[in-house]
Design a protein around this motif. Structure first.
Motif, PDB file in Angstrom:
ATOM      1  N   GLY A 107     -12.324  -7.343   7.512  1.00 49.89           N
ATOM      2  CA  GLY A 107     -12.345  -6.498   6.218  1.00 49.89           C
ATOM      3  C   GLY A 107     -12.036  -7.029   5.215  1.00 49.89           C
ATOM      4  O   GLY A 107     -11.758  -8.367   4.946  1.00 49.89           O
ATOM      5  N   ALA A 108     -12.003  -6.089   3.958  1.00 50.02           N
ATOM      6  CA  ALA A 108     -11.869  -6.681   2.661  1.00 50.02           C
ATOM      7  C   ALA A 108     -10.675  -7.475   2.514  1.00 50.02           C
ATOM      8  O   ALA A 108     -10.365  -8.326   1.946  1.00 50.02           O
ATOM      9  CB  ALA A 108     -11.774  -5.322   1.587  1.00 50.02           C
ATOM     10  N   ILE A 109      -9.549  -6.826   3.379  1.00 45.16           N
ATOM     11  CA  ILE A 109      -8.182  -7.173   3.341  1.00 45.16           C
ATOM     12  C   ILE A 109      -7.959  -8.808   3.814  1.00 45.16           C
ATOM     13  O   ILE A 109      -7.265  -9.708   3.339  1.00 45.16           O
ATOM     14  CB  ILE A 109      -7.126  -6.445   3.724  1.00 45.16           C
ATOM     15  CG1 ILE A 109      -7.167  -5.185   3.149  1.00 45.16           C
ATOM     16  CG2 ILE A 109      -5.635  -6.971   3.917  1.00 45.16           C
ATOM     17  CD1 ILE A 109      -6.940  -5.118   1.650  1.00 45.16           C
ATOM     18  N   GLY A 110      -8.452  -8.629   5.172  1.00 50.09           N
ATOM     19  CA  GLY A 110      -8.394  -9.951   6.268  1.00 50.09           C
ATOM     20  C   GLY A 110      -9.268 -11.091   5.407  1.00 50.09           C
ATOM     21  O   GLY A 110      -8.727 -12.267   5.421  1.00 50.09           O
ATOM     22  N   LEU A 111     -10.380 -10.708   4.696  1.00 49.01           N
ATOM     23  CA  LEU A 111     -11.110 -11.769   3.935  1.00 49.01           C
ATOM     24  C   LEU A 111     -10.373 -12.316   2.643  1.00 49.01           C
ATOM     25  O   LEU A 111     -10.452 -13.533   2.467  1.00 49.01           O
ATOM     26  CB  LEU A 111     -12.650 -11.403   3.769  1.00 49.01           C
ATOM     27  CG  LEU A 111     -13.459 -10.863   4.929  1.00 49.01           C
ATOM     28  CD1 LEU A 111     -14.730 -10.391   4.697  1.00 49.01           C
ATOM     29  CD2 LEU A 111     -13.777 -12.341   5.653  1.00 49.01           C
ATOM     30  N   ALA A 112      -9.695 -11.309   2.044  1.00 46.04           N
ATOM     31  CA  ALA A 112      -9.174 -11.904   0.822  1.00 46.04           C
ATOM     32  C   ALA A 112      -8.026 -12.693   1.195  1.00 46.04           C
ATOM     33  O   ALA A 112      -7.530 -13.771   0.714  1.00 46.04           O
ATOM     34  CB  ALA A 112      -8.598 -10.372   0.175  1.00 46.04           C
ATOM     35  N   ILE A 113      -7.274 -12.266   2.525  1.00 45.16           N
ATOM     36  CA  ILE A 113      -6.086 -13.152   2.734  1.00 45.16           C
ATOM     37  C   ILE A 113      -6.495 -14.548   3.247  1.00 45.16           C
ATOM     38  O   ILE A 113      -6.201 -15.673   2.861  1.00 45.16           O
ATOM     39  CB  ILE A 113      -5.539 -12.383   3.973  1.00 45.16           C
ATOM     40  CG1 ILE A 113      -4.664 -10.935   3.309  1.00 45.16           C
ATOM     41  CG2 ILE A 113      -4.388 -13.447   4.642  1.00 45.16           C
ATOM     42  CD1 ILE A 113      -4.154 -10.385   4.575  1.00 45.16           C
ATOM     43  N   SER A 167      -6.415   3.597   1.129  1.00 44.85           N
ATOM     44  CA  SER A 167      -6.566   3.636  -0.351  1.00 44.85           C
ATOM     45  C   SER A 167      -5.300   3.107  -1.189  1.00 44.85           C
ATOM     46  O   SER A 167      -4.370   3.839  -0.789  1.00 44.85           O
ATOM     47  CB  SER A 167      -7.135   5.023  -0.834  1.00 44.85           C
ATOM     48  OG  SER A 167      -7.473   4.711  -2.483  1.00 44.85           O
ATOM     49  N   PRO A 168      -5.322   2.393  -2.146  1.00 47.61           N
ATOM     50  CA  PRO A 168      -6.391   1.438  -2.842  1.00 47.61           C
ATOM     51  C   PRO A 168      -6.671   0.061  -2.537  1.00 47.61           C
ATOM     52  O   PRO A 168      -6.279  -0.698  -3.100  1.00 47.61           O
ATOM     53  CB  PRO A 168      -6.037   1.588  -4.178  1.00 47.61           C
ATOM     54  CG  PRO A 168      -4.432   1.456  -4.005  1.00 47.61           C
ATOM     55  CD  PRO A 168      -4.063   2.214  -2.651  1.00 47.61           C
ATOM     56  N   GLY A 169      -6.723   0.077  -0.822  1.00 51.42           N
ATOM     57  CA  GLY A 169      -6.811  -1.198  -0.378  1.00 51.42           C
ATOM     58  C   GLY A 169      -7.856  -2.229  -0.935  1.00 51.42           C
ATOM     59  O   GLY A 169      -7.599  -3.317  -1.348  1.00 51.42           O
ATOM     60  N   LEU A 170      -9.006  -1.483  -1.096  1.00 50.31           N
ATOM     61  CA  LEU A 170     -10.250  -2.263  -1.480  1.00 50.31           C
ATOM     62  C   LEU A 170      -9.943  -2.699  -2.897  1.00 50.31           C
ATOM     63  O   LEU A 170     -10.257  -3.915  -3.414  1.00 50.31           O
ATOM     64  CB  LEU A 170     -11.562  -1.577  -1.532  1.00 50.31           C
ATOM     65  CG  LEU A 170     -12.849  -2.161  -1.618  1.00 50.31           C
ATOM     66  CD1 LEU A 170     -13.431  -2.819  -0.621  1.00 50.31           C
ATOM     67  CD2 LEU A 170     -14.026  -0.962  -2.043  1.00 50.31           C
TER      68      LEU A 170
END
Length: 366
Positions: free
Chosen positions: A12-18, A348-351
């Protein structure tokens, strides 16, 4: 046995950002995603709002990472051409009792370092949004909207260009936290065993299951999980507003708010329904309560214009009757293993905070 330096569970957005943050620091990264493509659950089932940082307790991870992440996200979107718009938002009071809540939010936002906020009265409010019925509002000028899918594709591209591999249809079946290595069992068409030095659990709704599948982890480190389902309803035709419209917050969420996508499609939600299982069906009968909630601030909402759109489920570490908890990001000190980092309750506000969370986790992992 396949060996890699770091494994991130969840694309997801978090895993990809990490994965992006680790890769840009020279780490060898493999991302495991059980779905057919990236961002299929929490990251794609939300309002796609870039949050300013109004709501979160000063000093909390949510407050810090939201503000840092929002600033970084606007710059990132401009540099990478990710579609977005800084449209602004109004949090509205519909009674004198609710105006105290606006003052509280204003003071909290100021404490969090949020820029471009103002309390406004009915005169200016009518000039800005004539269809609104409110006694006052908090204006947030740095709130915006984003194409969440485009963001995730950009993050994936950055990570892969820096050497990371994103593997979909690769569910993590379990593993063992050894010393110093971690061994993982991966399913899918090409089942494999993996040895790694670093494991980042960014599994979203499944983060709890990932941790419980790891031999050698003290399960007392795993917080409770609650599922807060939110249903969205789309409006036929455009809504007569230039900004996002939010009521004052309610128990369990931010209230049924009016947002729109980059194409101008208006949607209302999410409501709050505490559930035990993951189910994305939208019950059309919930529209009645949505009409009632929205007409507190937009009495002109016509009958028969709302249709079920989609639902999302917010992973929470606090349940009914409790305020939404903070992000739980456990580094090696909290997990008890030098190579294990786990994230729970990133709703929220994770994204908005994704880029800041990526750097935060990369720092913990180092």
């Amino acid at each position: 046995m396949f060996k890699t330096e770091a494994v991130v569970v969840g694309a997801g957005a978090i895993g990809l950002a990490i994965a992006r943050a680790l890769s840009l620091r020279g780490r060898e990264v493999l991302v495991l995603e059980r779905a057919d493509s990236v961002g299929q659950e929490t990251s794609s089932r939300n309002s796609e709002v870039i949050h300013a940082g109004l709501y979160y307790p000063p000093g909390s991870l949510k407050a810090r990472l939201c503000v840092e992440g929002r600033r970084a996200l606007y710059q990132y979107c401009a540099e990478r051409g990710v579609p977005h718009r800084r449209c602004g938002k109004l949090v509205v009071a519909t009674s004198l009792d609710e105006e105290a809540a606006l003052q509280y939010l204003y003071e909290r936002a100021a404490a969090n370092g949020v820029e471009d906020i103002a309390l406004i009265g009915t005169g200016r409010l009518k000039e800005m949004e004539p269809e609104l019925q409110a006694t006052g509002a908090l204006l947030s000028g740095t709130t915006g909207i984003i194409d969440g899918h485009a963001l995730m594709l950009s993050l994936q591209g950055d990570a892969e260009n820096a050497g990371a591999t994103v593997q979909c249809r690769a569910p993590l079946l379990g593993g063992s936290l050894g010393s110093p290595s971690i061994w993982l069992r991966v399913g899918g068409v090409e089942a494999a065993e993996i040895e790694t030095k670093l494991l980042i659990n960014a599994g979203g709704l499944k983060a709890w299951d990932v941790s419980r599948g790891l031999d050698g982890l003290d399960f007392e480190t795993i917080p409770p999980r609650y599922l807060a389902k939110g249903s969205y309803f789309a409006k036929s035709g455009r809504a007569p507003f230039e900004r996002l419209i939010y009521p004052v917050p309610v128990a369990g969420g931010l209230g049924v708010h009016l947002t729109f996508d980059l194409g101008g499609q208006a949607r209302f939600g999410p409501d709050v329904e505490w559930v035990k299982t993951i189910d994305y069906e939208v019950d059309p009968a919930r529209a009645g309560a949505v009409y009632d909630a929205v007409r507190h601030y937009w009495p002109g909402l016509p009958d028969g214009v709302l249709a079920p759109a989609y639902a999302g489920i917010r992973p929470r570490v606090t349940g009914p009757g409790e305020p939404p908890g903070d992000f739980v990001i456990q580094g090696p000190k909290q997990t008890g293993h030098s190579g294990y980092v786990a994230l729970y309750g990133v709703d929220s506000p994770g994204l908005t905070a994704s880029l800041a969370i990526g750097d935060y986790v990369a720092d913990l992992a180092s």
